[in-house]
Motif scaffolding. Structure first.
Motif, PDB file in Angstrom:
ATOM      1  N   ALA A  58      -0.233  -0.420  -9.722  1.00  0.00           N
ATOM      2  CA  ALA A  58      -1.401   0.457  -9.802  1.00  0.00           C
ATOM      3  C   ALA A  58      -2.139   0.476  -8.467  1.00  0.00           C
ATOM      4  O   ALA A  58      -2.584   1.544  -8.000  1.00  0.00           O
ATOM      5  CB  ALA A  58      -2.332  -0.010 -10.915  1.00  0.00           C
ATOM      6  N   CYS A  59      -2.259  -0.686  -7.828  1.00  0.00           N
ATOM      7  CA  CYS A  59      -2.927  -0.749  -6.521  1.00  0.00           C
ATOM      8  C   CYS A  59      -2.094  -0.047  -5.455  1.00  0.00           C
ATOM      9  O   CYS A  59      -2.622   0.639  -4.571  1.00  0.00           O
ATOM     10  CB  CYS A  59      -3.176  -2.199  -6.135  1.00  0.00           C
ATOM     11  N   HIS A  60      -0.784  -0.212  -5.536  1.00  0.00           N
ATOM     12  CA  HIS A  60       0.101   0.471  -4.592  1.00  0.00           C
ATOM     13  C   HIS A  60       0.000   1.984  -4.761  1.00  0.00           C
ATOM     14  O   HIS A  60      -0.047   2.741  -3.773  1.00  0.00           O
ATOM     15  CB  HIS A  60       1.545   0.004  -4.818  1.00  0.00           C
ATOM     16  N   ASP A  61      -0.068   2.447  -6.004  1.00  0.00           N
ATOM     17  CA  ASP A  61      -0.222   3.885  -6.271  1.00  0.00           C
ATOM     18  C   ASP A  61      -1.520   4.418  -5.667  1.00  0.00           C
ATOM     19  O   ASP A  61      -1.546   5.517  -5.100  1.00  0.00           O
ATOM     20  CB  ASP A  61      -0.209   4.157  -7.779  1.00  0.00           C
ATOM     21  N   LEU A  62      -2.596   3.650  -5.795  1.00  0.00           N
ATOM     22  CA  LEU A  62      -3.875   4.074  -5.228  1.00  0.00           C
ATOM     23  C   LEU A  62      -3.782   4.201  -3.712  1.00  0.00           C
ATOM     24  O   LEU A  62      -4.305   5.157  -3.121  1.00  0.00           O
ATOM     25  CB  LEU A  62      -4.969   3.073  -5.589  1.00  0.00           C
ATOM     26  N   ALA A  63      -3.107   3.238  -3.075  1.00  0.00           N
ATOM     27  CA  ALA A  63      -2.965   3.277  -1.624  1.00  0.00           C
ATOM     28  C   ALA A  63      -2.136   4.486  -1.191  1.00  0.00           C
ATOM     29  O   ALA A  63      -2.466   5.156  -0.201  1.00  0.00           O
ATOM     30  CB  ALA A  63      -2.333   1.984  -1.127  1.00  0.00           C
ATOM     31  N   CYS A  64      -1.072   4.753  -1.922  1.00  0.00           N
ATOM     32  CA  CYS A  64      -0.239   5.922  -1.597  1.00  0.00           C
ATOM     33  C   CYS A  64      -1.024   7.211  -1.778  1.00  0.00           C
ATOM     34  O   CYS A  64      -0.899   8.157  -0.982  1.00  0.00           O
ATOM     35  CB  CYS A  64       1.013   5.927  -2.471  1.00  0.00           C
ATOM     36  N   HIS A  65      -1.839   7.269  -2.826  1.00  0.00           N
ATOM     37  CA  HIS A  65      -2.682   8.447  -3.051  1.00  0.00           C
ATOM     38  C   HIS A  65      -3.664   8.615  -1.896  1.00  0.00           C
ATOM     39  O   HIS A  65      -3.855   9.732  -1.387  1.00  0.00           O
ATOM     40  CB  HIS A  65      -3.447   8.297  -4.363  1.00  0.00           C
ATOM     41  N   ALA A  66      -4.283   7.519  -1.468  1.00  0.00           N
ATOM     42  CA  ALA A  66      -5.226   7.592  -0.358  1.00  0.00           C
ATOM     43  C   ALA A  66      -4.534   8.094   0.908  1.00  0.00           C
ATOM     44  O   ALA A  66      -5.082   8.938   1.637  1.00  0.00           O
ATOM     45  CB  ALA A  66      -5.842   6.219  -0.110  1.00  0.00           C
ATOM     46  N   ALA A  67      -3.330   7.591   1.170  1.00  0.00           N
ATOM     47  CA  ALA A  67      -2.599   8.010   2.363  1.00  0.00           C
ATOM     48  C   ALA A  67      -2.286   9.493   2.329  1.00  0.00           C
ATOM     49  O   ALA A  67      -2.384  10.196   3.348  1.00  0.00           O
ATOM     50  CB  ALA A  67      -1.313   7.195   2.488  1.00  0.00           C
ATOM     51  N   THR A  68      -1.912  10.002   1.149  1.00  0.00           N
ATOM     52  CA  THR A  68      -1.628  11.434   1.011  1.00  0.00           C
ATOM     53  C   THR A  68      -2.863  12.267   1.279  1.00  0.00           C
ATOM     54  O   THR A  68      -2.816  13.285   1.981  1.00  0.00           O
ATOM     55  CB  THR A  68      -1.094  11.718  -0.406  1.00  0.00           C
TER      56      THR A  68
END
Length: 322
Positions: free
Chosen positions: A206-216
């Motif tokens: 879930a934290c990794h998904d948030l980071a990927c979303h932020a990067a996008t």
């Protein structure tokens, strides 16, 4: 001559620990990283060989230690553990893996391959207050050889009498450098018992998904610039003032636009306004000021991240206008 080899992106605590141990000021040898900010095995080979020749010329015994980083503080880069270990073993070096941040990736099926080769290490450091959601003191040092702990074993009448231990009241005196400490291992055990690896892995993902979303979102925004792809749960980026976002090359100071100063001040504006606390670091060959998100709340949402980035742009615009 003890020499500790680690990547130039390794944690500052390695140098501090060497100083506390009384090692020579040049005992820690930073080794070049590759294009993805990981320790370069070929550069490690060169560094160890050079140090060995120097020790031989001086007639000194050479004792190499290699510290591989699993999850750098800023961008979460993982050194190629298996390749690094092969180089280290060829030189008879002790291999330590600093997995204080990235060790939590072992809980995730998606991210665990980043730690391929960690089982070959002589020792591993984990900091479960990060991707383990434990108290801040819940650090763990693991060693391949249990006998390495023997030097900590002491019998003290008022702490760990032999007959008490034989009666079923063991002491943890030989399991920590600190005589008095909280029983954080119990909290770790309860967490693993309640959630299991897969439950904790879902939180890591879930934290990794948030980071990927932020990067996008950052990559798509004309006023934001992503410094490096996301590996774990940190995101390094910066705000681009109007002059740089519209075509002028960004830098520490571009013309009359102080990009570093604006990014530094916008953090303080966010803090003083009570809107957000955003991390700060220096990144790139020019060590320019960047912002950093460390996303460790698995209950946060994509909307939360969007709102945070919106606040960064708001603060940046305010600083840009002067």
């Amino acid at each position: 001559a003890v020499r500790v080899f680690c990547s130039s992106a390794a944690h500052f605590s390695i140098g501090r620990a060497a100083a506390v141990l009384g090692l020579d000021p040049d005992a820690v040898v930073p080794v070049a990283t590759d294009g993805t900010h990981r320790l370069d095995p070929s550069s490690l080979e060169v560094a160890i060989s050079r140090a060995r020749r120097s020790a031989d010329r001086a007639g000194r015994r050479f004792a190499p230690v290699v510290v591989a980083t699993a999850g750098t503080t800023d961008i979460g880069a993982f050194d190629p553990l298996r390749a690094v270990t092969e180089v280290a073993r060829a030189h008879g070096a002790w291999v330590h893996v600093d997995a204080a941040y990235g060790g939590g990736a072992l809980l995730s099926d998606r991210l665990a391959p980043l730690l391929d080769g960690i089982a070959e290490a002589d020792s591993v450091a984990l900091d479960l207050h990060k991707l383990g959601w434990q108290p801040i003191a819940a650090g763990v040092l693991l060693t391949r050889d249990a006998g390495r702990w023997a030097t900590l074993e002491h019998e003290v009448a008022y702490l760990n009498a032999t007959d008490d231990a034989l009666a079923g009241y063991p002491s943890l005196l030989g399991r920590s450098l600190r005589t008095s400490r909280r029983a954080d291992a119990f909290k770790i055990a309860v967490t693993f018992r309640a959630l299991g690896r897969h439950g904790l892995g879902r939180l890591v993902d879930a934290c990794h998904d948030l980071a990927c979303h932020a990067a996008t979102r950052i990559s798509a925004h004309p006023r934001l610039e992503l410094a490096a792809p996301v590996t774990l749960s940190t995101v390094v980026f910066r705000y681009l003032p109007v002059a740089t976002a519209t075509g002028t090359t960004a830098g520490t100071a571009t013309g009359t636009v102080d990009v570093d100063g604006i990014n530094a001040r916008l953090r303080r504006r966010l803090l003083e306004s009570g809107r957000a606390v955003v991390g700060r670091t220096e990144f790139g060959p020019d060590r320019s000021v960047h912002l950093k998100l460390t996303l460790l709340n698995p209950d946060a949402t994509a909307s939360d991240v969007d709102a945070l980035l919106g606040a960064v742009v708001w603060a940046g615009d305010a600083e840009d206008r002067g």
